[in-house]
Enzyme design. Structure first.
Site, PDB file in Angstrom:
ATOM      1  N   ASP A  63       0.862  -1.184   0.000  1.00 53.17           N
ATOM      2  CA  ASP A  63       0.000   0.000   0.000  1.00 53.17           C
ATOM      3  C   ASP A  63       0.896   1.231   0.000  1.00 53.17           C
ATOM      4  OD1 ASP A  63      -1.917   1.980   0.425  1.00 53.17           O
ATOM      5  OD2 ASP A  63      -2.020   1.604   2.584  1.00 53.17           O
ATOM      6  N   ASP A 103      -6.422   3.791  -2.254  1.00 50.70           N
ATOM      7  CA  ASP A 103      -6.613   3.468  -0.843  1.00 50.70           C
ATOM      8  C   ASP A 103      -8.079   3.558  -0.445  1.00 50.70           C
ATOM      9  OD1 ASP A 103      -6.562   6.211  -1.293  1.00 50.70           O
ATOM     10  OD2 ASP A 103      -5.443   6.690   0.532  1.00 50.70           O
TER      11      ASP A 103
END
Length: 267
Positions: free
Chosen positions: A6, A117
């Site tokens: 991420d 995200d």
């Protein structure tokens, strides 16, 4: 094992998961590490750092058989793809692309502008919770996502993150000191010195913003909404507001794992 990456505006989080431990729910996170986001960081630099951390956790690099990357920093993507192909001998799955498309309706005016995200949080939250949802992510920005019971994205809110707000305040006001963000010891909103006044303004001001925006979202939606908080700073507010129904710090990583599992179906 799956390596989920991420890449955010502030940090890149690497997580090692066993996706087979809970199919459809993201899998069990075995280890996680973070490093400051720097688009100039090469695949070789990532590899040296990550290889040492894998060994410290008792894993060999060969344990990683799949890689998925979600990023809101486009310049960081290439080196992460090279990391996957060169050092883990697998092509990285890119969240939001190809077989890893989001897979839910984007009922907004500019669907292409949705950050990875935020999309990943919605995928994980909808898979784990029923009904209409508000997802609050405390990151570089604080984002609010409105997801209906069908999993469709209805829109949201972007506000400055608490660290960003504090940095702007200290930078613009020469006489204000840099303070650590922490939950206040007292519930009083009357500060007796400069540092206390800053703590109150940042912390209780942020709580008021969260509660106020959630109340407005619920009023506009006109039906019950479950509030899910995520991000590293979510726990900072847990004891001083009742607005959260649950806190799930790993939503983004779980969303990556769910998306990777979906991309493998039929392979």
């Amino acid at each position: 094992m799956l390596l989920a990456v991420d890449a955010g505006n502030t940090n890149v989080v690497f997580a090692l998961l066993d996706p087979g431990s809970s199919p459809g729910q993201g899998g069990e996170i075995k280890a996680r590490w973070r490093i400051a986001t720097d688009p100039r960081r090469t695949a070789d630099e990532y590899a040296v750092w990550l290889n040492q951390l894998l060994q410290l956790e008792g894993y060999d690099r060969s344990a990683v058989t799949g890689v998925i990357v979600g990023t809101v920093v486009p310049r960081a993507l290439h080196n992460l793809q090279v990391l996957s192909s060169k050092y883990f001998k697998t092509e990285a799955v890119i969240a939001g692309q190809g077989k890893a498309e989001w897979g839910f309706a984007l009922d907004v005016e500019e669907p292409g502008s949705l950050g990875a995200d935020r999309a990943l949080n919605m995928i994980a939250a909808h898979a784990r919770h029923e009904g209409d949802l508000i997802i609050i992510d405390f990151g570089t920005a604080t984002t609010f996502e409105l997801v209906d019971y069908k999993g469709a994205y209805k829109g949201g809110i972007i506000a400055p993150g608490i660290n960003l707000s504090l940095d702007a305040l200290v930078t613009a006001a020469a006489k204000l000191p840099r303070i650590a963000i922490s939950a206040p010891e007292s519930a009083s909103v009357v500060g007796r010195n400069t540092v206390d006044q800053m703590h109150i303004g940042i912390y209780w001001g942020y709580v008021a913003m969260i509660e106020g925006l959630v109340a407005r979202l619920k009023a506009e939606m006109g039906r019950p909404l479950k509030v899910i908080a995520t991000g590293g700073l979510a726990v900072l507010f847990e004891k001083h507001t009742s607005v959260f129904d649950t806190i799930e710090p790993d939503l983004t990583i779980q969303g990556l794992a769910m998306l990777w599992e979906r991309s493998q179906q039929g392979n």
